[in-house]
Write an enzyme that holds these catalytic residues in place. Structure first.
Site, PDB file in Angstrom:
ATOM      1  CD  GLU A   1      -2.458   1.235   2.859  1.00 32.07           C
ATOM      2  OE1 GLU A   1      -1.945   0.751   3.727  1.00 32.07           O
ATOM      3  OE2 GLU A   1      -3.695   2.223   2.805  1.00 32.07           O
TER       4      GLU A   1
ATOM      5  CD  GLU B   1      -6.499   2.171   7.149  1.00 35.57           C
ATOM      6  OE1 GLU B   1      -6.351   2.764   5.919  1.00 35.57           O
ATOM      7  OE2 GLU B   1      -5.703   1.810   7.681  1.00 35.57           O
TER       8      GLU B   1
HETATM    9  O1  LIG Z   1      -3.505   3.351   5.402  1.00 32.53           O
HETATM   10  C1  LIG Z   1      -3.076   3.344   6.525  1.00 32.53           C
HETATM   11  O2  LIG Z   1      -2.249   4.027   7.031  1.00 32.53           O
HETATM   12  C2  LIG Z   1      -2.898   1.683   6.726  1.00 32.53           C
HETATM   13  O3  LIG Z   1      -3.607   1.085   5.915  1.00 32.53           O
HETATM   14  C3  LIG Z   1      -1.601   1.010   7.196  1.00 32.53           C
HETATM   15  O4  LIG Z   1      -1.790  -0.176   6.866  1.00 32.53           O
HETATM   16  C4  LIG Z   1      -0.755   1.819   7.911  1.00 32.53           C
HETATM   17  O5  LIG Z   1      -0.560   1.144   9.144  1.00 32.53           O
HETATM   18 MG   LIG Z   2      -4.768   2.351   4.278  1.00 36.07          MG
END
Ligand SMILES: O=C(O)[C@@H](O)C(=O)CO
Ligand SMILES: [Mg+2]
EC number: 5.3.1.22
Length: 252
Positions: A137, A234
């Site tokens: 990500e 999130e």
């Molecule tokens: O976007 C984010 O910060 C989270 O998905 C991640 O994994 C960071 O801890």
């Molecule tokens: Mg994230």
């Protein structure tokens, strides 16, 4: 319409950890994700999931992160042995918790050697646990200065080099908008690689509906692309009670 999950590391954080599962279920979520569950015995997390009929969407690896270490170290040269030990430990949690996805974090490092290390470590994890879906990500540099994976084009390049079917892209509206200025355009360009989606507003990472992003258009774009996985909320709720920040869900 997408199916929504709750990231209970950020949502319902006003409650003790084990109470967040019931709160998420009562708010109508059928799945949750937990960034770093490693401080809690896996059996306790498992019990809370089962008691509330919740699916576990995702956990992060490798630990530690919020306990004082940096966010992962998969791209840090010289840490390969530690990476392998920690992924082995993560897979013990996976056996008990059965998350659909394990997000592998790169850590703070830059340059060609970091990229080579990241690619090799991801290949090792993918081959070590071929049935597990892994993700990477891109995180924006405001939230995570000096994090290796800070751009979606770089993520695509890494995924091409890794070339494993069980390593894919984790797309997050908040990071995409801050990094590239247009989360919808990032989705259009990279959705074919996406195996997981997370949502939050930009620039303050609060709930969808605040900030400038058009979330109804994003939800439509997820559907139009044929994305059928979880869309995990999130974000950092702008109100003390998470339940008061769920108005972005189309059915609410
Ligand atoms: O976007 C984010 O910060 C989270 O998905 C991640 O994994 C960071 O801890
Ligand atoms: Mg994230």
């Amino acid at each position: 319409m997408p199916k929504f999950a709750a990231n209970i590391s950020l949502l319902f954080a006003e409650l003790p950890y084990l109470d967040r599962f019931q709160a998420a279920a009562e708010a109508g979520f059928e799945a949750v994700e937990i960034l770093f569950p490693y401080e809690i015995a896996a059996r306790d997390t498992r019990r809370a999931l089962v008691a509330n009929g919740l699916e576990l969407v995702l956990i992060n690896a490798p630990p530690p992160n919020y306990t004082g270490g940096q966010p992962g170290f998969a791209a840090v040269p010289g840490e390969e042995a530690r990476f392998q030990r920690d992924i082995t430990r993560v897979m013990r949690y996976v056996e008990q918790l059965r998350p659909g996805i394990v997000h592998i974090m790169a850590g703070y490092e830059q340059g060609a050697q970091a990229q080579e290390t990241f690619v090799r470590n991801l290949q090792w994890a993918a081959d070590h646990a071929p049935k597990q879906q892994f993700t990477i990500e891109p995180l924006n540099p405001v939230a995570q200065p000096d994090y290796f994976l800070n751009d979606y084009d770089l993520a695509a390049e890494v995924l091409d080099q890794v070339a494993r079917p069980n390593v894919g892209l984790q797309y997050d509206t908040y990071h995409a908008e801050v990094i590239h200025g247009d989360a919808l355009d990032v989705w259009e360009r990279f959705h074919s690689r996406a195996v997981h989606v997370q949502i939050g507003a930009a620039p303050d990472r609060s709930e969808p509906g605040r900030g400038t992003m058009d979330f109804p258009a994003l939800f439509q774009a997820f559907d139009d692309a044929g994305y059928s996985g979880w869309v995990s909320a999130e974000y950092k709720p702008s109100k003390p009670r998470t339940v008061d920040t769920l108005g972005w869900r189309p059915s609410d």
